[in-house]
Design a protein around this motif. Structure first.
Motif, short mmCIF file in Angstrom:
data_model
loop_
_atom_site.label_atom_id
_atom_site.label_comp_id
_atom_site.label_asym_id
_atom_site.label_seq_id
_atom_site.Cartn_x
_atom_site.Cartn_y
_atom_site.Cartn_z
N GLN A 84 1.96 -2.31 -1.33
CA GLN A 84 1.22 -3.48 -1.79
C GLN A 84 0.34 -3.06 -2.97
N LEU A 85 0.45 -3.76 -4.10
CA LEU A 85 -0.30 -3.40 -5.29
C LEU A 85 -1.53 -4.28 -5.44
N ASP A 90 3.47 -7.96 -7.17
CA ASP A 90 2.72 -8.00 -5.91
C ASP A 90 2.99 -6.76 -5.07
N SER A 91 4.25 -6.33 -5.01
CA SER A 91 4.59 -5.14 -4.22
C SER A 91 5.86 -4.53 -4.77
N LEU A 92 6.08 -3.26 -4.41
CA LEU A 92 7.32 -2.59 -4.80
C LEU A 92 7.78 -1.67 -3.68
N LEU A 108 -0.24 5.00 -3.73
CA LEU A 108 0.33 5.44 -5.00
C LEU A 108 -0.56 4.94 -6.13
N THR A 109 -0.42 5.60 -7.28
CA THR A 109 -1.04 5.15 -8.53
C THR A 109 0.05 5.04 -9.57
N GLY A 142 -1.84 1.15 -5.36
CA GLY A 142 -1.19 0.46 -4.26
C GLY A 142 -1.22 1.26 -2.99
N ARG A 143 -1.06 0.55 -1.86
CA ARG A 143 -1.04 1.22 -0.55
C ARG A 143 0.19 0.78 0.24
N ILE A 144 0.63 1.67 1.15
CA ILE A 144 1.78 1.33 1.98
C ILE A 144 1.48 0.06 2.78
#
Length: 490
Positions: A372-373, A381-383, A466-467, A486-488
């Motif tokens: 989730q970003l 929004d997410s990847l 992640l960054t 972002g975070r898982i």
């Protein structure tokens, strides 16, 4: 409606450079100069005496792909005005406001009232800043009205200012006069006769082609257009464009600098949407190195597409070719070794995908995870990333519920159709690759093969987060990298 792709298009004739009075070794030297200077060309085509003597595409760019022209589009818009004037649909002396009584201010100032089509063509409208940015802000999409409401600070014709809004107004005037878009007007008069198939042109919110930018055609199409001007409007025995128009459009209409030979190629004067160059040449050009260079004395044309900020350096490299043009029609003696070297150079032109580390232990840890970003300007929004043996797949979810999948080769190019820019336009053709730069940093390279842009995404992983940092090879003005965290997703 006639199918515009149904008529086969003959290629321009091809031959060896020496047959048209150019040494293969000189073209090899040009290609070496481009490589050593890292000028990021995407394609190159050289015509002499109407023959293609050298051509090359830096893979994964390829001959059949259209390429966005940016401001090189302006030269095509001016050509449409020349054609319309020849048909007496308008005159260059016609006042701009005469075409748009409903959008014109109630009491137009004397400078706006004096502005005519010729002033638009020569970038001498009297504005002191480019009008395009303000026009695009118009809430209801009425770019014409926005242009006519902006202050005209100088007497039209007295002051050069590169003004993309002026070229849009040429497109708007043409549509007002003919009831056709610029693109439709040019199809039977220019594109079809030249064999330019299915050109694409952006349009404003009100359906008027943007004029000053937005045209996409192939490299050979650019070369054909240049050859038409080189031949003074003649094509296959038919005068498509009046010879007088070619002479007028390509000659100096307004000063834009000191004109000294050593002062660069943006200060040699301006014609009708064509730039004058050093060495007695002229050109149409677009941002990031899209060129159509016409060389009357050499009877030559150079067509180039690129993704570079160093446009003057590209032209400098072309000018270094000039001494190689034999000024007679006689063939030069063939040099088999030089010809073989040139053929090898042209065959092996490529943009190589970066390969630093092929694998990382992080692949198994992040494989299939969704991140989730935080809120971001890219509207992602997410990847999620999934790794295979030879490729990776990145699934992007946008803030409006849309989903796209990007395919990347492991140290090789892989093809995708993904819309990278926010907005409603169709997906872009993208060639992508990935490599690991360090054990925990994944680098994605996204090459837009119909535009100048290459996006680099660096993703640094930690245990639960992640960054992501995105940067681009070229851009208008200063381009700061975009960083998103972002975070898982639980």
């Amino acid at each position: 409606m006639m199918n515009k792709t149904s008529i086969p298009v003959p290629e321009l004739p091809r031959c060896m450079p020496e047959e048209q009075g150019i040494q293969s070794s000189a073209i090899s030297a040009f290609l070496t100069r481009i490589k050593e200077s890292q000028l990021a060309l995407h394609s190159f085509m050289l015509l002499r005496h109407g023959h293609v003597v050298a051509e090359g595409w830096w893979a994964p760019y390829s001959p059949e792909r259209k390429h966005m022209l940016f401001s090189l589009s302006k030269s095509f818009t001016a050509t449409a005005i020349g054609l319309a004037a020849a048909e007496q649909l308008l005159s260059l002396e016609d006042k701009v406001i005469s075409f748009f009584p409903e959008e014109t201010p109630g009491n137009p100032g004397p400078r706006l009232a004096a502005m005519n089509i010729r002033h638009l063509l020569m970038m001498g409208t009297g504005h002191t800043s480019d009008t395009m940015e303000e026009m695009m802000k118009e809430a209801d999409g009425n770019w014409v009205r926005a242009f006519l409401q902006l202050p005209v600070d100088r007497e039209p014709g007295s002051h050069f200012l590169y003004n993309t809004g002026a070229t849009y107004m040429l497109s708007a005037i043409l549509q007002q006069v003919t009831g056709q878009t610029l693109l439709d007007f040019l199809h039977p008069r220019l594109f079809s006769p030249l064999g330019i198939i299915n050109p694409v042109w952006d349009y404003c919110p009100r359906g008027i082609n943007t004029g000053g930018f937005g045209l996409s055609i192939t490299t050979e199409d650019i070369a054909r257009f240049g050859q038409l001007y080189l031949q003074k409007g003649m094509w296959n025995g038919r005068q498509l464009l009046p010879q007088e128009w070619v002479a007028e459009a390509s000659s100096l209409q307004i000063e834009n600098g000191d004109g000294k030979p050593d002062s660069g190629d943006w200060s040699q004067g301006y014609g009708y949407q064509f730039w004058r160059c050093r060495h007695g040449l002229y050109r149409g050009d677009g941002a990031f190195g899209q060129f159509c260079i016409i060389m009357p004395e050499q009877d030559a044309v150079v067509a180039i597409t690129s993704g570079t900020q160093q446009m003057q350096e590209v032209m400098n490299a072309v000018w270094e070719l000039l001494p190689a043009f034999n000024d007679t029609q006689a063939e030069l003696e063939q040099q088999p070794d030089a010809a073989a070297r040139l053929a090898d150079q042209l065959r092996t032109l490529a943009i190589t995908p970066p390969v630093i580390r092929s694998f990382s232990a992080w692949e198994s840890a992040v494989n299939g995870q969704t991140y989730q970003l935080e809120s971001n300007g890219l509207q992602i929004d997410s990847l999620a990333i999934a790794f295979g043996d030879n490729e990776a797949r990145v699934t992007l979810h946008d803030q409006h519920g849309g989903c796209q999948e990007l395919i990347l080769g492991r140290g090789a190019w892989a093809s995708s159709q993904v819309r990278l820019m926010p907005g409603p336009a169709a997906p872009d053709a993208i060639m992508s690759s990935f490599t690991w730069t360090t054990e925990d940093m994944l680098q994605l390279t996204l090459l837009m093969v119909e535009q100048p842009f290459i996006f680099t995404l660096e993703i640094t992983f930690s245990e639960q987060s992640l960054t992501l940092t995105q940067s681009a090879n070229v851009g208008m003005g200063e381009q700061e990298p975009v960083t998103i965290k972002g975070r898982i997703l639980a």
